[in-house]
Design a protein around this motif. Structure first.
Motif, PDB file in Angstrom:
ATOM      1  N   ALA A  16       0.844  -1.194   0.000  1.00 58.88           N
ATOM      2  CA  ALA A  16       0.000   0.000   0.000  1.00 58.88           C
ATOM      3  C   ALA A  16       0.881   1.247   0.000  1.00 58.88           C
ATOM      4  N   TYR A  17       0.438   2.266  -0.746  1.00 54.89           N
ATOM      5  CA  TYR A  17       1.209   3.508  -0.774  1.00 54.89           C
ATOM      6  C   TYR A  17       0.320   4.701  -1.095  1.00 54.89           C
ATOM      7  N   HIS A  18       0.812   5.879  -0.746  1.00 54.43           N
ATOM      8  CA  HIS A  18       0.231   7.155  -1.145  1.00 54.43           C
ATOM      9  C   HIS A  18       1.340   7.959  -1.805  1.00 54.43           C
ATOM     10  N   GLN A  19       1.050   8.538  -2.943  1.00 49.75           N
ATOM     11  CA  GLN A  19       2.058   9.284  -3.689  1.00 49.75           C
ATOM     12  C   GLN A  19       1.458  10.588  -4.196  1.00 49.75           C
ATOM     13  N   SER A  20       2.209  11.658  -4.064  1.00 49.39           N
ATOM     14  CA  SER A  20       1.787  12.946  -4.599  1.00 49.39           C
ATOM     15  C   SER A  20       2.877  13.465  -5.531  1.00 49.39           C
ATOM     16  N   SER A  21       2.459  14.142  -6.579  1.00 53.12           N
ATOM     17  CA  SER A  21       3.398  14.598  -7.602  1.00 53.12           C
ATOM     18  C   SER A  21       4.032  15.920  -7.197  1.00 53.12           C
ATOM     19  N   GLY A  22       5.130  16.256  -7.868  1.00 53.56           N
ATOM     20  CA  GLY A  22       5.822  17.505  -7.600  1.00 53.56           C
ATOM     21  C   GLY A  22       7.073  17.611  -8.434  1.00 53.56           C
ATOM     22  N   GLN A  23       7.842  18.646  -8.184  1.00 52.35           N
ATOM     23  CA  GLN A  23       9.027  18.930  -8.968  1.00 52.35           C
ATOM     24  C   GLN A  23      10.297  18.427  -8.282  1.00 52.35           C
ATOM     25  N   GLY A  24      11.343  18.254  -9.083  1.00 53.32           N
ATOM     26  CA  GLY A  24      12.664  17.926  -8.560  1.00 53.32           C
ATOM     27  C   GLY A  24      12.748  16.538  -7.954  1.00 53.32           C
ATOM     28  N   SER A  25      13.819  16.321  -7.213  1.00 52.16           N
ATOM     29  CA  SER A  25      13.997  15.033  -6.539  1.00 52.16           C
ATOM     30  C   SER A  25      12.851  14.802  -5.569  1.00 52.16           C
ATOM     31  N   GLY A  26      12.234  13.627  -5.637  1.00 48.35           N
ATOM     32  CA  GLY A  26      11.151  13.304  -4.733  1.00 48.35           C
ATOM     33  C   GLY A  26      11.665  12.931  -3.356  1.00 48.35           C
ATOM     34  N   VAL A  27      10.758  12.928  -2.397  1.00 52.02           N
ATOM     35  CA  VAL A  27      11.056  12.536  -1.018  1.00 52.02           C
ATOM     36  C   VAL A  27      10.297  11.252  -0.721  1.00 52.02           C
ATOM     37  N   VAL A  28      10.992  10.252  -0.206  1.00 46.92           N
ATOM     38  CA  VAL A  28      10.391   8.954   0.116  1.00 46.92           C
ATOM     39  C   VAL A  28      10.561   8.706   1.605  1.00 46.92           C
ATOM     40  N   PHE A  29       9.446   8.458   2.296  1.00 46.41           N
ATOM     41  CA  PHE A  29       9.491   8.202   3.737  1.00 46.41           C
ATOM     42  C   PHE A  29       9.479   6.700   3.993  1.00 46.41           C
ATOM     43  N   LEU A  30      10.428   6.247   4.816  1.00 48.89           N
ATOM     44  CA  LEU A  30      10.543   4.839   5.196  1.00 48.89           C
ATOM     45  C   LEU A  30      10.299   4.730   6.698  1.00 48.89           C
ATOM     46  N   GLY A  31       9.220   4.054   7.063  1.00 45.04           N
ATOM     47  CA  GLY A  31       8.803   3.984   8.457  1.00 45.04           C
ATOM     48  C   GLY A  31       9.564   2.972   9.277  1.00 45.04           C
ATOM     49  N   GLY A  32       9.160   2.859  10.527  1.00 41.96           N
ATOM     50  CA  GLY A  32       9.858   2.020  11.483  1.00 41.96           C
ATOM     51  C   GLY A  32       9.256   0.640  11.650  1.00 41.96           C
ATOM     52  N   PHE A  33       9.816  -0.091  12.595  1.00 41.83           N
ATOM     53  CA  PHE A  33       9.450  -1.475  12.906  1.00 41.83           C
ATOM     54  C   PHE A  33       8.021  -1.533  13.433  1.00 41.83           C
ATOM     55  N   LYS A  34       7.170  -2.240  12.723  1.00 43.64           N
ATOM     56  CA  LYS A  34       5.764  -2.430  13.072  1.00 43.64           C
ATOM     57  C   LYS A  34       4.989  -1.107  13.115  1.00 43.64           C
ATOM     58  N   SER A  35       5.462  -0.110  12.392  1.00 46.00           N
ATOM     59  CA  SER A  35       4.717   1.138  12.260  1.00 46.00           C
ATOM     60  C   SER A  35       4.086   1.165  10.867  1.00 46.00           C
ATOM     61  N   ASP A  36       3.389   2.243  10.556  1.00 43.05           N
ATOM     62  CA  ASP A  36       2.772   2.318   9.233  1.00 43.05           C
ATOM     63  C   ASP A  36       2.886   3.735   8.694  1.00 43.05           C
ATOM     64  N   MET A  37       2.376   3.920   7.480  1.00 39.41           N
ATOM     65  CA  MET A  37       2.550   5.193   6.782  1.00 39.41           C
ATOM     66  C   MET A  37       1.565   6.264   7.235  1.00 39.41           C
ATOM     67  N   GLU A  38       0.751   5.969   8.258  1.00 39.43           N
ATOM     68  CA  GLU A  38      -0.215   6.945   8.763  1.00 39.43           C
ATOM     69  C   GLU A  38       0.303   7.665  10.006  1.00 39.43           C
ATOM     70  N   GLY A  39       1.577   7.510  10.310  1.00 37.88           N
ATOM     71  CA  GLY A  39       2.141   8.146  11.496  1.00 37.88           C
ATOM     72  C   GLY A  39       2.325   9.649  11.336  1.00 37.88           C
ATOM     73  N   THR A  40       2.583  10.304  12.454  1.00 36.03           N
ATOM     74  CA  THR A  40       2.682  11.761  12.476  1.00 36.03           C
ATOM     75  C   THR A  40       3.747  12.286  11.528  1.00 36.03           C
ATOM     76  N   LYS A  41       4.938  11.684  11.549  1.00 32.83           N
ATOM     77  CA  LYS A  41       6.047  12.198  10.729  1.00 32.83           C
ATOM     78  C   LYS A  41       5.739  12.038   9.238  1.00 32.83           C
ATOM     79  N   ALA A  42       5.187  10.888   8.856  1.00 35.19           N
ATOM     80  CA  ALA A  42       4.875  10.655   7.444  1.00 35.19           C
ATOM     81  C   ALA A  42       3.837  11.643   6.942  1.00 35.19           C
ATOM     82  N   LEU A  43       2.793  11.869   7.724  1.00 35.73           N
ATOM     83  CA  LEU A  43       1.731  12.774   7.295  1.00 35.73           C
ATOM     84  C   LEU A  43       2.206  14.222   7.303  1.00 35.73           C
ATOM     85  N   TRP A  44       3.023  14.578   8.283  1.00 33.33           N
ATOM     86  CA  TRP A  44       3.561  15.940   8.322  1.00 33.33           C
ATOM     87  C   TRP A  44       4.438  16.191   7.099  1.00 33.33           C
TER      88      TRP A  44
END
Length: 255
Positions: A16-44
């Motif tokens: 599962a993933y969420h992706q938004s478009s934009g310019q330049g080098s993209g930013v990819v967030f890699l979460g922690g052990f038994k965490s998910d992509m809905e955490g505070t840092k990922a959403l911020w």
């Protein structure tokens, strides 16, 4: 909350993933052990990227969040392969990796395996080699015997149900250690670490800084910050670090 998109890997895992478009080098967030992509840092970071017009990607490893598979069946190499599949399948050109905790270890594995796809790196309480240096080294004789004989052991967690640690997680982790051999990071790198982190000791960040080589590596210690590293000041520091890495990466590409 919008439904995620899904990427099916060559191994058949559905990520599962969420992706938004934009310019330049993209930013990819890699979460922690038994965490998910809905955490505070990922959403911020996603909100920051949208406001900055920057491409952004967050995802769940297999056995995490909304991706397929059982958590207990996975190991570091599996989750690193998931991250590589996402990077290869959903992004183009060098990316800025932002790795939190275990995601820091996985981002270092990606940087070692495919440095040409990494424009820069920001880690937050990076936990390289934690299965060996944190878990196995911390097990007592009874826990080690249980792991070897029963194939798993349960560890208490401050974040909910106990962690089920499998023998495979420990043994497979030994095939993916990054602190036992040279680790060259030929791009801008920013390590962030809280001094009150109860899960990843500050000494890990100091060892990583000493171990890694590269032309532009810095460690920032935040006095009093814990493992979550998610209060407003910490989030602002993450954003500023990503901006710094982006700017320095752009300058390096011009040179």
């Amino acid at each position: 909350m919008a439904d995620p998109d899904f990427l099916t890997t060559e191994s058949g895992r559905r990520l599962a993933y969420h992706q938004s478009s934009g310019q330049g080098s993209g930013v990819v967030f890699l979460g922690g052990f038994k965490s998910d992509m809905e955490g505070t840092k990922a959403l911020w970071l996603e909100a920051w990227a949208r406001a900055s017009g920057r491409a952004f990607l967050r995802f769940d490893y297999s056995g995490h969040g909304q991706s397929s598979g059982a958590f207990e069946a996975g190991a570091i190499g599996d989750w690193a392969a998931d991250a590589r599949a996402v990077l290869d399948g959903l992004t183009h050109g060098p990316q800025i990796l932002v790795g939190s905790s275990m995601g820091g270890w996985i981002s270092l594995l990606l940087a070692r395996a495919m440095p040409e796809r990494v424009a820069g790196l920001v880690t937050i309480a990076a936990a390289p080699d934690f299965t060996e240096d944190g878990m196995w080294a911390g097990f007592d004789a009874a826990q080690r015997r249980m792991l070897l004989e029963d194939g798993q052991v349960a560890l208490p967690s401050e974040y909910g149900e106990p962690y089920i640690i499998t023998r495979r997680l420990i043994e497979e982790g030994r095939d993916n250690l990054v602190m036992r051999s040279p680790l060259h990071l030929p791009f801008p790198v920013r390590f962030l670490q809280g001094t009150r982190d109860a899960d990843v000791d500050m000494s890990v960040a100091l060892r990583l800084l000493d171990h890694a080589s590269g032309p532009d590596i810095r460690l920032t210690l935040v006095k009093g910050a814990d493992h979550r590293f998610s209060d407003p000041d910490c989030l602002a520091l993450i954003g500023a670090s990503v901006e710094d890495v982006l700017a320095r990466s752009a300058l390096a590409s011009l040179g």
